[in-house]
Design a protein around this motif. Structure first.
Motif, PDB file in Angstrom:
ATOM      1  N   HIS A 101       0.808  -1.225   0.000  1.00  0.00           N
ATOM      2  CA  HIS A 101       0.000   0.000   0.000  1.00  0.00           C
ATOM      3  C   HIS A 101       0.841   1.274   0.000  1.00  0.00           C
ATOM      4  O   HIS A 101       0.311   2.347  -0.281  1.00  0.00           O
ATOM      5  CB  HIS A 101      -0.958   0.008   1.200  1.00  0.00           C
ATOM      6  CG  HIS A 101      -0.281  -0.167   2.526  1.00  0.00           C
ATOM      7  ND1 HIS A 101       0.045  -1.417   3.020  1.00  0.00           N
ATOM      8  CD2 HIS A 101       0.129   0.731   3.453  1.00  0.00           C
ATOM      9  CE1 HIS A 101       0.630  -1.270   4.206  1.00  0.00           C
ATOM     10  NE2 HIS A 101       0.689   0.015   4.490  1.00  0.00           N
ATOM     11  N   PHE A 102       2.135   1.185   0.299  1.00  0.00           N
ATOM     12  CA  PHE A 102       2.985   2.373   0.245  1.00  0.00           C
ATOM     13  C   PHE A 102       3.640   2.557  -1.131  1.00  0.00           C
ATOM     14  O   PHE A 102       4.299   3.554  -1.372  1.00  0.00           O
ATOM     15  CB  PHE A 102       4.074   2.318   1.312  1.00  0.00           C
ATOM     16  CG  PHE A 102       3.547   2.586   2.700  1.00  0.00           C
ATOM     17  CD1 PHE A 102       2.839   3.737   2.988  1.00  0.00           C
ATOM     18  CD2 PHE A 102       3.752   1.663   3.720  1.00  0.00           C
ATOM     19  CE1 PHE A 102       2.346   3.983   4.264  1.00  0.00           C
ATOM     20  CE2 PHE A 102       3.270   1.901   4.996  1.00  0.00           C
ATOM     21  CZ  PHE A 102       2.564   3.060   5.268  1.00  0.00           C
ATOM     22  N   SER A 103       3.446   1.581  -1.997  1.00  0.00           N
ATOM     23  CA  SER A 103       3.975   1.705  -3.359  1.00  0.00           C
ATOM     24  C   SER A 103       2.883   1.248  -4.326  1.00  0.00           C
ATOM     25  O   SER A 103       2.888   0.123  -4.787  1.00  0.00           O
ATOM     26  CB  SER A 103       5.239   0.857  -3.537  1.00  0.00           C
ATOM     27  OG  SER A 103       5.002  -0.478  -3.162  1.00  0.00           O
ATOM     28  N   VAL A 104       1.954   2.123  -4.570  1.00  0.00           N
ATOM     29  CA  VAL A 104       0.813   1.803  -5.414  1.00  0.00           C
ATOM     30  C   VAL A 104       1.286   1.421  -6.809  1.00  0.00           C
ATOM     31  O   VAL A 104       2.033   2.159  -7.457  1.00  0.00           O
ATOM     32  CB  VAL A 104      -0.168   2.999  -5.498  1.00  0.00           C
ATOM     33  CG1 VAL A 104      -1.344   2.651  -6.399  1.00  0.00           C
ATOM     34  CG2 VAL A 104      -0.657   3.363  -4.105  1.00  0.00           C
ATOM     35  N   TYR A 161      -1.090  -5.469 -10.778  1.00  0.00           N
ATOM     36  CA  TYR A 161      -0.472  -6.059  -9.586  1.00  0.00           C
ATOM     37  C   TYR A 161      -0.028  -7.500  -9.827  1.00  0.00           C
ATOM     38  O   TYR A 161       0.540  -8.126  -8.932  1.00  0.00           O
ATOM     39  CB  TYR A 161      -1.449  -6.020  -8.414  1.00  0.00           C
ATOM     40  CG  TYR A 161      -1.615  -4.644  -7.810  1.00  0.00           C
ATOM     41  CD1 TYR A 161      -0.901  -4.265  -6.671  1.00  0.00           C
ATOM     42  CD2 TYR A 161      -2.468  -3.709  -8.370  1.00  0.00           C
ATOM     43  CE1 TYR A 161      -1.045  -3.007  -6.117  1.00  0.00           C
ATOM     44  CE2 TYR A 161      -2.623  -2.442  -7.823  1.00  0.00           C
ATOM     45  CZ  TYR A 161      -1.905  -2.100  -6.698  1.00  0.00           C
ATOM     46  OH  TYR A 161      -2.044  -0.842  -6.152  1.00  0.00           O
ATOM     47  N   VAL A 162      -0.325  -8.021 -11.014  1.00  0.00           N
ATOM     48  CA  VAL A 162       0.036  -9.398 -11.340  1.00  0.00           C
ATOM     49  C   VAL A 162       0.831  -9.381 -12.643  1.00  0.00           C
ATOM     50  O   VAL A 162       0.333  -8.936 -13.676  1.00  0.00           O
ATOM     51  CB  VAL A 162      -1.228 -10.275 -11.508  1.00  0.00           C
ATOM     52  CG1 VAL A 162      -0.830 -11.699 -11.876  1.00  0.00           C
ATOM     53  CG2 VAL A 162      -2.057 -10.269 -10.229  1.00  0.00           C
ATOM     54  N   ALA A 163       2.060  -9.859 -12.592  1.00  0.00           N
ATOM     55  CA  ALA A 163       2.919  -9.862 -13.780  1.00  0.00           C
ATOM     56  C   ALA A 163       2.552 -11.054 -14.663  1.00  0.00           C
ATOM     57  O   ALA A 163       3.054 -12.165 -14.478  1.00  0.00           O
ATOM     58  CB  ALA A 163       4.380  -9.925 -13.368  1.00  0.00           C
ATOM     59  N   LEU A 164       1.670 -10.816 -15.624  1.00  0.00           N
ATOM     60  CA  LEU A 164       1.236 -11.887 -16.517  1.00  0.00           C
ATOM     61  C   LEU A 164       2.320 -12.185 -17.552  1.00  0.00           C
ATOM     62  O   LEU A 164       2.850 -11.273 -18.178  1.00  0.00           O
ATOM     63  CB  LEU A 164      -0.060 -11.479 -17.227  1.00  0.00           C
ATOM     64  CG  LEU A 164      -1.299 -11.291 -16.326  1.00  0.00           C
ATOM     65  CD1 LEU A 164      -2.437 -10.694 -17.129  1.00  0.00           C
ATOM     66  CD2 LEU A 164      -1.711 -12.619 -15.714  1.00  0.00           C
ATOM     67  N   PRO A 165       2.639 -13.462 -17.747  1.00  0.00           N
ATOM     68  CA  PRO A 165       3.658 -13.808 -18.749  1.00  0.00           C
ATOM     69  C   PRO A 165       3.111 -13.641 -20.157  1.00  0.00           C
ATOM     70  O   PRO A 165       1.902 -13.512 -20.369  1.00  0.00           O
ATOM     71  CB  PRO A 165       3.957 -15.287 -18.434  1.00  0.00           C
ATOM     72  CG  PRO A 165       2.686 -15.802 -17.843  1.00  0.00           C
ATOM     73  CD  PRO A 165       2.120 -14.660 -17.049  1.00  0.00           C
ATOM     74  N   ASN A 166       3.996 -13.662 -21.120  1.00  0.00           N
ATOM     75  CA  ASN A 166       3.612 -13.521 -22.529  1.00  0.00           C
ATOM     76  C   ASN A 166       3.262 -14.891 -23.098  1.00  0.00           C
ATOM     77  O   ASN A 166       4.024 -15.489 -23.859  1.00  0.00           O
ATOM     78  CB  ASN A 166       4.740 -12.866 -23.324  1.00  0.00           C
ATOM     79  CG  ASN A 166       4.347 -12.607 -24.775  1.00  0.00           C
ATOM     80  OD1 ASN A 166       3.169 -12.507 -25.108  1.00  0.00           O
ATOM     81  ND2 ASN A 166       5.341 -12.509 -25.638  1.00  0.00           N
ATOM     82  N   THR A 167       2.093 -15.404 -22.696  1.00  0.00           N
ATOM     83  CA  THR A 167       1.646 -16.721 -23.144  1.00  0.00           C
ATOM     84  C   THR A 167       0.200 -16.627 -23.627  1.00  0.00           C
ATOM     85  O   THR A 167      -0.520 -15.684 -23.285  1.00  0.00           O
ATOM     86  CB  THR A 167       1.709 -17.749 -22.002  1.00  0.00           C
ATOM     87  OG1 THR A 167       0.789 -17.360 -20.962  1.00  0.00           O
ATOM     88  CG2 THR A 167       3.116 -17.843 -21.423  1.00  0.00           C
ATOM     89  N   ALA A 168      -0.216 -17.629 -24.391  1.00  0.00           N
ATOM     90  CA  ALA A 168      -1.598 -17.658 -24.885  1.00  0.00           C
ATOM     91  C   ALA A 168      -2.586 -17.741 -23.726  1.00  0.00           C
ATOM     92  O   ALA A 168      -3.637 -17.093 -23.745  1.00  0.00           O
ATOM     93  CB  ALA A 168      -1.779 -18.854 -25.825  1.00  0.00           C
ATOM     94  N   PHE A 169      -2.249 -18.521 -22.710  1.00  0.00           N
ATOM     95  CA  PHE A 169      -3.140 -18.662 -21.559  1.00  0.00           C
ATOM     96  C   PHE A 169      -3.281 -17.334 -20.822  1.00  0.00           C
ATOM     97  O   PHE A 169      -4.381 -16.915 -20.472  1.00  0.00           O
ATOM     98  CB  PHE A 169      -2.594 -19.737 -20.613  1.00  0.00           C
ATOM     99  CG  PHE A 169      -3.535 -20.120 -19.508  1.00  0.00           C
ATOM    100  CD1 PHE A 169      -4.565 -21.030 -19.737  1.00  0.00           C
ATOM    101  CD2 PHE A 169      -3.390 -19.594 -18.225  1.00  0.00           C
ATOM    102  CE1 PHE A 169      -5.435 -21.387 -18.719  1.00  0.00           C
ATOM    103  CE2 PHE A 169      -4.254 -19.953 -17.210  1.00  0.00           C
ATOM    104  CZ  PHE A 169      -5.280 -20.858 -17.445  1.00  0.00           C
ATOM    105  N   ALA A 170      -2.168 -16.649 -20.592  1.00  0.00           N
ATOM    106  CA  ALA A 170      -2.197 -15.374 -19.871  1.00  0.00           C
ATOM    107  C   ALA A 170      -2.893 -14.284 -20.671  1.00  0.00           C
ATOM    108  O   ALA A 170      -3.552 -13.409 -20.097  1.00  0.00           O
ATOM    109  CB  ALA A 170      -0.778 -14.942 -19.517  1.00  0.00           C
TER     110      ALA A 170
END
Length: 241
Positions: free
Chosen positions: A173-176, A184-193
């Motif tokens: 919460h101190f680093s929005v 907030y979620v690092a999605l990978p470079n995939t077809a599923f993501a």
């Protein structure tokens, strides 16, 4: 099924030479030696599981859910039972088959009960269908039979990642990081993501800021308060994280 064998796809319901290979490579599970779990797979006809991670393959003599509880306890992560009760009370993430989550990653169950496959949705490259069965190909190249179709796997992954984003929003919460869950979620470079990113729980938060944290702390207090009243001798101080 011959095609399945040629592709070397691990099946939690059926023994194959691939199990022998993984068991030979595995070491005894020590939760403090594992950071982010890729998946947990039950060994056919046994109460044990294999834990797959970047640190290696680990053999746990416990069921999948008990192994996760052990991992949570060792790292002071949220208690799965308490978190599940909070998620059920929030009523925006379904009513059953809740994911396991901490501020760093999440695992979604593909089956109900104590012994089933748990998988990190951000480690899935895609889910395919072959010979009437579905299997997941993971980012590390591993292939695994899954008991549900790609569509239902996406639904489970959506809930898991939505909860992970809510926990991270409260934790950091101190680093929005942004205004929507996908930031907030690092999605990978995939077809599923890529498909996952289009799901509603990845577009808008369904909880208010700090709601998840406050609800969890209240539920945890009540849980241990009840133990203090009934069986204080059984309460270990390590539970008060």
């Amino acid at each position: 099924m011959s095609k399945m064998n040629q592709l070397k796809i691990l099946d939690a319901k059926c023994w194959s030479p691939l199990w022998d290979d993984y068991l030979k490579e595995s070491t005894v599970f020590d939760p403090l030696k594992v950071r982010e779990i890729t998946c947990i797979v039950p060994i056919p006809d046994r109460s044990e599981v294999l834990v797959f991670s970047d640190e290696g393959i680990f053999l746990s003599a416990r069921t999948a859910l008990t192994t996760l509880r052990q991992f949570s306890f060792a790292h002071c992560f949220p208690d799965y039972g308490i978190l599940s009760s909070v998620l059920k009370d929030i009523d925006s993430f379904g009513k059953y088959k809740f994911p396991w989550a901490c501020p760093y990653f999440t695992l979604c169950p593909l089956e109900g009960g104590n012994q089933g496959v748990w998988i990190n949705p951000l480690k899935i490259e895609n889910i395919y269908k072959l010979d009437g069965l579905h299997y997941a190909r993971l980012l590390n190249g591993m292939k695994l039979i899954v008991p549900i179709s790609r569509y239902y796997a996406l639904l489970r992954a959506e809930v898991a990642c939505g909860i992970l984003a809510a926990i991270r929003q409260d934790t950091y919460h101190f680093s929005v990081l942004g205004n929507n869950p996908s930031e907030y979620v690092a999605l990978p470079n995939t077809a599923f993501a890529h498909t996952l990113a289009k799901r509603p729980l990845l577009k808008n938060f369904v909880t208010r800021k700090y709601e998840m944290h406050r609800r969890y702390q209240r539920a945890r207090f009540l849980h241990y308060f009840e133990q203090l009243e009934t069986t204080p001798q059984d309460l270990r101080w390590e539970n008060w994280q």
